[in-house]
Write a protein that holds these residues in place. Structure first.
Motif, PDB file in Angstrom:
ATOM      1  N   GLY A 120       0.821  -1.207   0.000  1.00  0.00           N
ATOM      2  CA  GLY A 120       0.000   0.000   0.000  1.00  0.00           C
ATOM      3  C   GLY A 120       0.854   1.255   0.000  1.00  0.00           C
ATOM      4  O   GLY A 120       0.611   2.192  -0.776  1.00  0.00           O
ATOM      5  N   TYR A 121       1.887   1.283   0.849  1.00  0.00           N
ATOM      6  CA  TYR A 121       2.783   2.435   0.888  1.00  0.00           C
ATOM      7  C   TYR A 121       3.544   2.581  -0.430  1.00  0.00           C
ATOM      8  O   TYR A 121       3.792   3.702  -0.893  1.00  0.00           O
ATOM      9  N   ALA A 122       3.928   1.453  -1.033  1.00  0.00           N
ATOM     10  CA  ALA A 122       4.640   1.502  -2.312  1.00  0.00           C
ATOM     11  C   ALA A 122       3.770   2.154  -3.377  1.00  0.00           C
ATOM     12  O   ALA A 122       4.253   2.984  -4.170  1.00  0.00           O
ATOM     13  N   TYR A 123       2.486   1.803  -3.397  1.00  0.00           N
ATOM     14  CA  TYR A 123       1.597   2.393  -4.393  1.00  0.00           C
ATOM     15  C   TYR A 123       1.381   3.883  -4.129  1.00  0.00           C
ATOM     16  O   TYR A 123       1.403   4.697  -5.066  1.00  0.00           O
ATOM     17  N   ILE A 124       1.173   4.244  -2.862  1.00  0.00           N
ATOM     18  CA  ILE A 124       0.979   5.657  -2.510  1.00  0.00           C
ATOM     19  C   ILE A 124       2.210   6.469  -2.892  1.00  0.00           C
ATOM     20  O   ILE A 124       2.103   7.555  -3.484  1.00  0.00           O
ATOM     21  N   PHE A 125       3.392   5.964  -2.569  1.00  0.00           N
ATOM     22  CA  PHE A 125       4.626   6.672  -2.884  1.00  0.00           C
ATOM     23  C   PHE A 125       4.784   6.830  -4.390  1.00  0.00           C
ATOM     24  O   PHE A 125       5.221   7.866  -4.889  1.00  0.00           O
ATOM     25  N   GLY A 126       4.417   5.785  -5.140  1.00  0.00           N
ATOM     26  CA  GLY A 126       4.470   5.869  -6.593  1.00  0.00           C
ATOM     27  C   GLY A 126       3.551   6.950  -7.128  1.00  0.00           C
ATOM     28  O   GLY A 126       3.912   7.697  -8.055  1.00  0.00           O
ATOM     29  N   VAL A 163      -6.331   8.690  -8.721  1.00  0.00           N
ATOM     30  CA  VAL A 163      -7.533   8.655  -7.883  1.00  0.00           C
ATOM     31  C   VAL A 163      -7.776   7.264  -7.305  1.00  0.00           C
ATOM     32  O   VAL A 163      -8.425   7.137  -6.260  1.00  0.00           O
ATOM     33  N   THR A 164      -7.244   6.225  -7.966  1.00  0.00           N
ATOM     34  CA  THR A 164      -7.366   4.879  -7.398  1.00  0.00           C
ATOM     35  C   THR A 164      -6.551   4.748  -6.118  1.00  0.00           C
ATOM     36  O   THR A 164      -6.784   3.845  -5.311  1.00  0.00           O
ATOM     37  N   SER A 165      -5.595   5.654  -5.914  1.00  0.00           N
ATOM     38  CA  SER A 165      -4.808   5.625  -4.678  1.00  0.00           C
ATOM     39  C   SER A 165      -5.598   6.142  -3.474  1.00  0.00           C
ATOM     40  O   SER A 165      -5.187   5.918  -2.335  1.00  0.00           O
ATOM     41  N   ILE A 166      -6.713   6.820  -3.715  1.00  0.00           N
ATOM     42  CA  ILE A 166      -7.483   7.393  -2.602  1.00  0.00           C
ATOM     43  C   ILE A 166      -8.043   6.295  -1.690  1.00  0.00           C
ATOM     44  O   ILE A 166      -7.866   6.361  -0.465  1.00  0.00           O
ATOM     45  N   VAL A 168      -6.844   3.411  -1.266  1.00  0.00           N
ATOM     46  CA  VAL A 168      -5.672   2.815  -0.629  1.00  0.00           C
ATOM     47  C   VAL A 168      -5.242   3.653   0.563  1.00  0.00           C
ATOM     48  O   VAL A 168      -4.983   3.130   1.659  1.00  0.00           O
ATOM     49  N   SER A 169      -5.168   4.965   0.373  1.00  0.00           N
ATOM     50  CA  SER A 169      -4.793   5.863   1.478  1.00  0.00           C
ATOM     51  C   SER A 169      -5.796   5.786   2.618  1.00  0.00           C
ATOM     52  O   SER A 169      -5.408   5.746   3.794  1.00  0.00           O
ATOM     53  N   LEU A 379      -7.080  -4.949  -1.810  1.00  0.00           N
ATOM     54  CA  LEU A 379      -8.228  -4.777  -0.921  1.00  0.00           C
ATOM     55  C   LEU A 379      -8.889  -6.114  -0.601  1.00  0.00           C
ATOM     56  O   LEU A 379      -9.349  -6.337   0.526  1.00  0.00           O
ATOM     57  N   LEU A 380      -8.949  -7.007  -1.597  1.00  0.00           N
ATOM     58  CA  LEU A 380      -9.574  -8.310  -1.374  1.00  0.00           C
ATOM     59  C   LEU A 380      -8.824  -9.079  -0.290  1.00  0.00           C
ATOM     60  O   LEU A 380      -9.440  -9.750   0.551  1.00  0.00           O
TER      61      LEU A 380
END
Length: 404
Positions: A120-126, A163-166, A168-169, A379-380
């Protein structure tokens, strides 16, 4: 201090993290003439298989995995009756297989809560990196009369990824007790994501972001009304401030929301979507059962563009059979997230993801998106996580303090 031995699982986690990190902004970056994304994805798949072999077992596939695998198989079979076999081969290799691989790897590895957070953090940072690049390039793109993006990537792809990161955050913020500075960083990344999304000029992405945040606030308002209203007010103020810094061309594109509220929706420019959808419907009616071949629609329609509607595209290209498999797979994922998650926080994140995904799916090219499917898998996996005991204790303490 004891140094832990590096294992195949550690290498797998690192390569998977890199793939997730670059998926939103560097998917077309080349390394020696080959996409860096595909190099790391191939390494991740090999390590995933090797790790499973060394452990001597592999978990049985869940309905989501089965559905996606069946859809990919059906897409592969569609090559034999495709109207454009070369496009079918390309979309299978570069889109559907990659999406299925990311979904399976992410969902299985994220069963481990620590890895789940790491991904999750990797995706947010990206997405933060992508936002910085978009904001930094905005003036240059505006000078050329183009929408801001990253390199040659389509601006809508960048916006949809951001916006898909929202969700996740929001999932990361609400499933664990974080220190104030860390929560501030996550909220700051959300603000940067929103600003960068507005700069791309993607109306579908901005609508998705607004619906996502609104749905999240509505769900939380039943528990903390005053705090929710405060966040709504701050979000509104932030959007007004961001608006003042947008290039003129982008403001004109985003005026669509004012047009909708004025009741003149018929005058909205849909960038060719109103012309392409009837063509797609006609192809679907003429090839009802099996479709015209995965990825073939772009090559046979007179406009030379994709369908820009997930379910219509899937129906046109893979027929009723493919549409049924795809729709049931997506339905299973959202049903599992919203109705069967073990924690309220992931249920809320599932609702937020649905709010993000729906407008994008209705207007965008997102059926085989690596980003969408890796977040689905992420998420799953979280739907099976137990609640963090420390978080529950913290909430209880807050209620006690409020009561007294």
């Amino acid at each position: 201090m004891k140094i832990q031995k590096l294992t195949v699982t550690h290498l797998l986690a690192m390569t998977a993290g890199i793939v997730i990190f670059i998926s939103s902004w560097a998917i077309d970056t080349l390394f020696g003439g080959i996409s860096a994304f595909r190099i790391f994805l191939a390494a991740t798949l090999l390590l995933f298989i090797w790790d499973g072999f060394l452990k001597g077992h592999m978990r049985k596939p869940n309905p989501g995995e089965i559905g996606l695998i069946l859809f990919v198989i059906w897409a592969i079979l569609s090559y034999f009756w495709s109207l454009k076999p070369e496009l079918t081969a390309a979309v299978i290799e570069y889109v559907y297989v990659a999406a299925a691989a990311m979904f399976i790897v992410t969902s299985r590895m994220s069963a481990n809560v620590k890895l789940w957070r790491f991904f999750g953090y990797a995706y947010i940072f990206g997405c933060v990196v992508a936002s910085i690049i978009v904001i930094n390039n905005a003036a240059d793109f505006a000078a050329q009369g183009e929408r801001a993006s990253v390199g040659e990537l389509n601006a809508n792809y960048i916006a949809y990824s951001l916006v898909t990161s929202i969700p996740v955050s929001l999932a990361l913020l609400t499933t664990k007790r974080h220190r104030l500075w860390f929560r501030s960083m996550l909220v700051g990344s959300l603000a940067m994501t929103m600003f960068a999304t507005m700069i791309t000029g993607s109306r579908g992405a901005l609508l998705a972001a607004l619906l996502c945040i609104l749905s999240f606030f509505v769900v939380r308002a039943t528990r903390s009304f005053l705090k929710t209203m405060l966040w709504v007010a701050l979000s509104g103020i932030g959007l007004v401030i961001f608006w003042e810094y947008l290039p003129g061309e982008i403001r004109e594109r985003l005026d669509v929301f004012a047009i909708i509220f004025s009741g003149n929706a018929s005058s909205i420019d849909l960038s060719g979507r109103a012309d392409i959808w009837p063509v797609a419907i006609q192809y679907f009616e003429d090839n009802l059962l099996a479709g015209i071949g995965a990825g073939a629609f772009k090559g046979v329609n007179p406009f030379g563009i994709e369908g820009h509607n997930v379910f219509l595209t899937v129906a046109t290209e893979t027929g009723i059979i493919g549409l049924l498999i795809y729709a049931l797979t997506v339905f299973y994922i959202f049903f599992k997230l919203i109705f069967q998650s073990k924690t309220r926080e992931i249920r809320n994140a599932g609702i937020a993801m649905l709010a993000v995904w729906t407008p994008i799916a209705m207007t965008g090219v997102w059926e085989g998106s690596v980003v969408a499917w890796l977040v689905f898998g992420w998420l799953l996996a979280a739907s099976r996580h137990e609640a963090d005991p420390l978080l529950a204790t913290t909430k209880q303490r807050r209620r006690i303090r409020f009561a007294f």
